[in-house]
Design a protein around this motif. Structure first.
Motif, short mmCIF file in Angstrom:
data_model
loop_
_atom_site.label_atom_id
_atom_site.label_comp_id
_atom_site.label_asym_id
_atom_site.label_seq_id
_atom_site.Cartn_x
_atom_site.Cartn_y
_atom_site.Cartn_z
N VAL A 54 -1.93 11.84 4.96
CA VAL A 54 -1.80 10.69 5.86
C VAL A 54 -3.16 10.09 6.19
CG1 VAL A 54 -1.15 9.99 8.20
CG2 VAL A 54 0.39 11.43 6.85
N ILE A 74 1.74 13.19 0.31
CA ILE A 74 0.54 12.38 0.50
C ILE A 74 -0.26 12.93 1.67
CG2 ILE A 74 1.63 10.29 -0.38
CD1 ILE A 74 1.76 9.27 2.54
N SER A 88 -3.19 7.97 12.22
CA SER A 88 -3.09 9.37 11.78
C SER A 88 -2.63 10.27 12.91
CB SER A 88 -4.45 9.85 11.24
OG SER A 88 -4.85 9.09 10.12
N THR A 129 0.83 -1.21 0.00
CA THR A 129 0.00 0.00 0.00
C THR A 129 0.86 1.25 0.00
OG1 THR A 129 -1.66 -1.24 1.27
CG2 THR A 129 -1.95 1.14 1.13
N LEU A 130 1.96 1.22 0.76
CA LEU A 130 2.89 2.35 0.78
C LEU A 130 3.50 2.59 -0.59
CD1 LEU A 130 4.93 2.20 4.12
CD2 LEU A 130 3.92 4.24 3.10
N GLU A 165 1.01 4.09 -2.93
CA GLU A 165 0.59 5.44 -2.57
C GLU A 165 1.64 6.48 -2.93
OE1 GLU A 165 -2.10 8.28 -0.89
OE2 GLU A 165 -2.30 6.21 -1.58
N ILE A 166 2.92 6.18 -2.73
CA ILE A 166 3.96 7.20 -2.93
C ILE A 166 4.61 7.12 -4.31
CG2 ILE A 166 4.45 7.24 -0.47
CD1 ILE A 166 7.06 5.74 -1.12
N LYS A 207 -7.03 3.97 3.58
CA LYS A 207 -6.82 2.95 2.55
C LYS A 207 -6.12 1.73 3.14
CE LYS A 207 -6.32 6.21 -1.30
NZ LYS A 207 -5.36 6.81 -2.26
N LEU A 208 -5.10 2.00 3.94
CA LEU A 208 -4.32 0.91 4.52
C LEU A 208 -5.17 0.02 5.41
CD1 LEU A 208 -1.67 -0.54 5.22
CD2 LEU A 208 -1.29 1.20 6.98
N ASP A 266 -5.98 10.00 4.46
CA ASP A 266 -6.47 9.20 3.33
C ASP A 266 -5.68 7.90 3.21
OD1 ASP A 266 -8.30 11.14 2.77
OD2 ASP A 266 -7.18 12.03 1.10
N PHE A 267 -4.36 8.00 3.36
CA PHE A 267 -3.53 6.81 3.24
C PHE A 267 -3.87 5.79 4.33
CE2 PHE A 267 0.22 4.54 4.85
CZ PHE A 267 0.43 3.69 3.78
#
Length: 482
Positions: free
Chosen positions: A170, A168, A297, A157-158, A161-162, A176-177, A172-173
């Protein structure tokens, strides 16, 4: 104009009837209700409470009530009469009382979004059956096997995402994670299109929890209810396919939570109804997704702002990396997770100051009393974590961020004083799963990347749960090996 007058008259009549119902209940149901206010007819004090939450002032809203009425007061939120009890003794009363006194039922407007058959709403033998099944899937020996899979999921996922990005968000990430982890490990849902379709609707349900709970076309609450139905309809074919695969031996009951629930049999050797599985799928997805995303987060927010805390966390994880290099083991293991003691203390302190849930609800199953006040059958009661989390007699200098409070060598924390996961027999059954997920994600982030906040003065806001107000955008780049 005529339709407006009719609508106004209808609302007025309903409001008067609702208020009359409350007044009748108060006059005949109990002789000594707590002090406080039920607010406006129908809506109660919901607007003021939601406005306070959005500004991360829910604790202040409750503290004002406590200052005016005392640590036990009545109110009405989400169209439900309630009694709030603040303090360690109140926590013990609410969380420690037997199932004959309180149930874990949520207020009706929240229950409508979750469903009527979640583990919070079930009772008796069916509650015990479903709880045992979910606990069996989350027992320690199973959790040990999930660490490697979580490592893979966080890494994938990382990287996605990047890719070709230097900034990014955080929040939202993390959403998703945690969603990907829940789909993969808890529910065995791997198809990308299916996951994305579910996520769009789950986002609407999440938004509805923090909205004003009134139904009208286009309102966030109505959209959440519609999304809930679409989730159910989309999930039913998956459920029935799993049922078929279980019957033919393609899947085992230990494959995922859904298979585990479908394999249950009650005292009459009958399977539990499909709606119980569907409601608990939605509920567990929401519980496992949003609460862990909040914690991750907020932890990243703290690490971005506090160099000393970050340095201690980084050292702990780099030490683990060095030990793994010597052992030639790449993926994280259960033993590695147990070494992340300081990182988890940081996370625990974040939950003390910013508990994911502002309150823990129960429903009175019979007339009862506490502190000299009567609590009528059918009323909700709720405890508030900040009532003890910020109590100076329990946590010295409570406004200071001090992870060492959770060191085993420190002063013991009294029972029912620290309740981010609830307490007693109904404590959150996924708290250990959340711990592993949190520590795995933090390990990957601090050892592989460097980052800085785009908005250093970003504050915390709360809808249903607390999040960095701007979504915590960060500039991120791979860490240079040393």
């Amino acid at each position: 104009m005529e339709m407006s007058l009719i609508a106004l008259a209808s609302i007025t009549v309903v409001s008067i009837l609702f208020l009359f119902k409350f007044l009748i209940k108060e006059s005949r149901g109990s002789k000594n209700l707590p002090k406080g206010s039920l607010g406006l007819p129908v809506i109660g004090e919901t607007i003021g409470f939601i406005n306070a939450l959005e500004k991360e002032q829910g604790a202040e809203w409750i503290n004002k009530k406590v200052a005016k009425y005392g640590p036990i007061f009545k109110t009405s939120i989400a169209c439900t009469p309630m009694v709030c009890i603040v303090g360690q003794a109140g926590n013990r009363f609410i969380h420690g009382s037997g199932n004959d006194v309180f149930s874990t039922n949520q207020p009706k407007t929240i229950r409508d979004l979750h469903g009527n058959n979640t583990i919070f709403e079930l009772s008796g033998s069916r509650y015990i059956l479903v709880k045992k099944a979910i606990l069996s899937f989350l027992k320690p020996e199973n959790l040990q096997n999930y660490v490697g899979r979580m490592d893979d999921l966080v890494t994938a996922t990382l990287q996605k995402e990047i890719k070709e990005k230097d900034t990014i968000k955080v929040v939202d990430f993390m959403k998703k994670l945690t969603y990907n982890v829940a789909c993969d490990i808890l529910f065995g849902i791997h198809d990308v299109a299916t996951k994305e379709a579910f996520l769009d609707d789950f986002r609407l349900v999440f938004k509805a929890f923090g909205s004003f709970p009134i139904k009208y076309p286009g309102s966030p609450y109505s959209q959440g209810l519609q999304a809930k139905e679409r989730i159910s309809n989309r999930f039913l074919p998956i459920l029935r396919k799993r049922k078929e695969e279980l019957s033919t031996g393609v899947l085992s009951p230990t494959n995922d939570v859904v298979s585990c629930l479908l394999s249950l049999r009650d005292e009459n050797e009958e399977p539990i109804p499909e709606e119980v599985v569907v409601d608990n799928f939605r509920f567990i997805m929401i519980a496992s997704h949003d609460t862990t995303a909040v914690l991750l987060s907020l932890t990243m927010w703290k690490l971005s702002r506090d160099k000393q805390i970050f340095s201690e966390v980084l050292k702990e994880h780099m030490d683990i990396l060095r030990s793994k290099a010597a052992a030639t083991e790449e993926k994280l293991t259960w033993d590695d997770i147990q070494k992340m003691k300081y990182t988890w203390q940081v996370a625990q302190e974040m939950m003390r100051i910013f508990p994911p849930a502002i309150a823990n609800f129960r429903k009175a199953l019979k007339d009862t009393n506490f502190g000299g006040y009567d609590i009528p059958k059918g009323w909700m009661v709720f405890s508030v974590p900040h009532g003890t989390h910020m109590e100076k007699d329990i946590f010295s200098s409570p406004t200071e961020f001090d992870p060492s409070r959770f060191d085993k060598s420190s002063k013991p924390i009294p029972p029912y004083a620290y309740i981010p996961f609830g307490a007693g027999t109904h404590i959150c059954i996924g708290n250990e799963f959340a711990r592993i997920e949190t520590l795995t994600a933090i390990h990957k982030l601090v050892t592989q990347f460097e980052w800085s906040q785009v908005h250093p003065d970003e504050t915390i806001t709360r809808k249903a749960m607390p999040f960095p107000s701007m979504g915590l955008p960060i500039k991120i780049r791979p860490r240079i090996p040393t």
